[in-house]
Design an enzyme around this catalytic site. Structure first.
Site, PDB file in Angstrom:
ATOM      1  N   HIS A  53      -2.197   1.528   7.112  1.00  0.00           N
ATOM      2  CA  HIS A  53      -2.589   1.722   5.768  1.00  0.00           C
ATOM      3  C   HIS A  53      -2.430   3.041   5.240  1.00  0.00           C
ATOM      4  CE1 HIS A  53      -4.499   0.311   1.974  1.00  0.00           C
ATOM      5  NE2 HIS A  53      -5.223   1.274   2.144  1.00  0.00           N
ATOM      6  N   CYS A  93       0.596  -1.056  -0.036  1.00  0.00           N
ATOM      7  CA  CYS A  93       0.058   0.169   0.087  1.00  0.00           C
ATOM      8  C   CYS A  93       1.052   1.277   0.008  1.00  0.00           C
ATOM      9  CB  CYS A  93      -0.979  -0.153   0.984  1.00  0.00           C
ATOM     10  SG  CYS A  93      -0.330   0.051   2.996  1.00  0.00           S
TER      11      CYS A  93
END
Length: 246
Positions: free
Chosen positions: A191, A22
């Site tokens: 994230h 990510c």
């Protein structure tokens, strides 16, 4: 890759599966939304080497733009390249709770700095809690809350009640920091998400592989801490259903 309509034309962004890298995906997609990087019309899948090589080349170009080489610039470029090589395994990011752009300095910061990408978080403490936390970063706070004191209990209770790692104070501060049309990267719950702002509403780019075939589903609004009031839009920020239909 997923083709979306954005900024008056069609562009391609990267999507990710559950274990996707990510940080790298967020960096590349931010550059794409800014119009600084694009994929070829014939590309629908890319390798990590292809993307890493392209971003590394951009870093070296940015170095050249900054003029004569110096020790600090050389060190930042080296740190950025090193960080880039580890993007697929995650980045070392340690937030502080007073400002959305306050992170403990690590080598990882060099990647965002050299590419002139803003890295934000939204885990902002209220004034009372912040007066106890002080300037402690997250890693230090997790150690502090193991102590047996009233202050440590207060902080632990606050962390437990804000597990989403996004607060209304954080959303308000993010809105203040990011201009309409601006692009940044939001760090939340380990994230990294590419975000932008349209008509004073924050939006996160939808990159989950499950939405890969839904070209019309592009952004999700960031309007509350648990996304209970969130909604999806297409690339023109027109609200759509979860299947991409109007």
């Amino acid at each position: 890759l997923k083709e979306i309509s954005f900024g008056g034309g069609n562009i391609k962004v990267m999507t990710q599966n559950e274990n996707g890298p990510c940080p790298l995906i967020a960096v590349v997609n931010a550059l794409v939304l800014q119009g600084r990087f694009s994929f070829n019309h014939s590309e629908w899948k890319v390798t990590a080497d292809r993307v890493l090589g392209a971003v590394a080349e951009m870093i070296l170009i940015e170095k050249e733009k900054r003029g004569e080489s110096n020790e600090t610039l050389d060190a930042n470029v080296e740190a950025a390249i090193n960080t880039l090589q580890h993007c697929s395994k995650g980045l070392d990011v340690n937030i502080r709770f007073g400002r959305v752009d306050d992170f403990e300095f690590t080598e990882s910061q060099a990647l965002f700095d050299i590419l002139e990408l803003k890295l934000f978080h939204g885990w902002i403490a209220d004034e009372g809690t912040l007066s106890v936390i002080g300037n402690r970063a997250y890693n230090e706070v997790t150690i502090f809350i193991t102590e047996d004191s009233n202050e440590s209990k207060l902080i632990k209770e606050w962390l437990d009640s804000n597990r989403s790692q996004l607060t209304f104070d954080g959303i308000a501060m993010l809105n203040d920091k990011l201009k309409n049309g601006g692009v940044a990267i939001l760090f939340r719950n380990n994230h990294f998400t590419t975000i932008t702002k349209f008509q004073n509403i924050l939006f996160g780019l939808v990159t989950d592989l499950g939405f890969h075939t839904l070209d019309a589903l592009v952004f999700e609004a960031i309007v509350d801490v648990n996304q209970g009031s969130s909604f999806f839009t297409n690339g023109r920020f027109e609200e759509v259903n979860v299947d991409g239909s109007v």
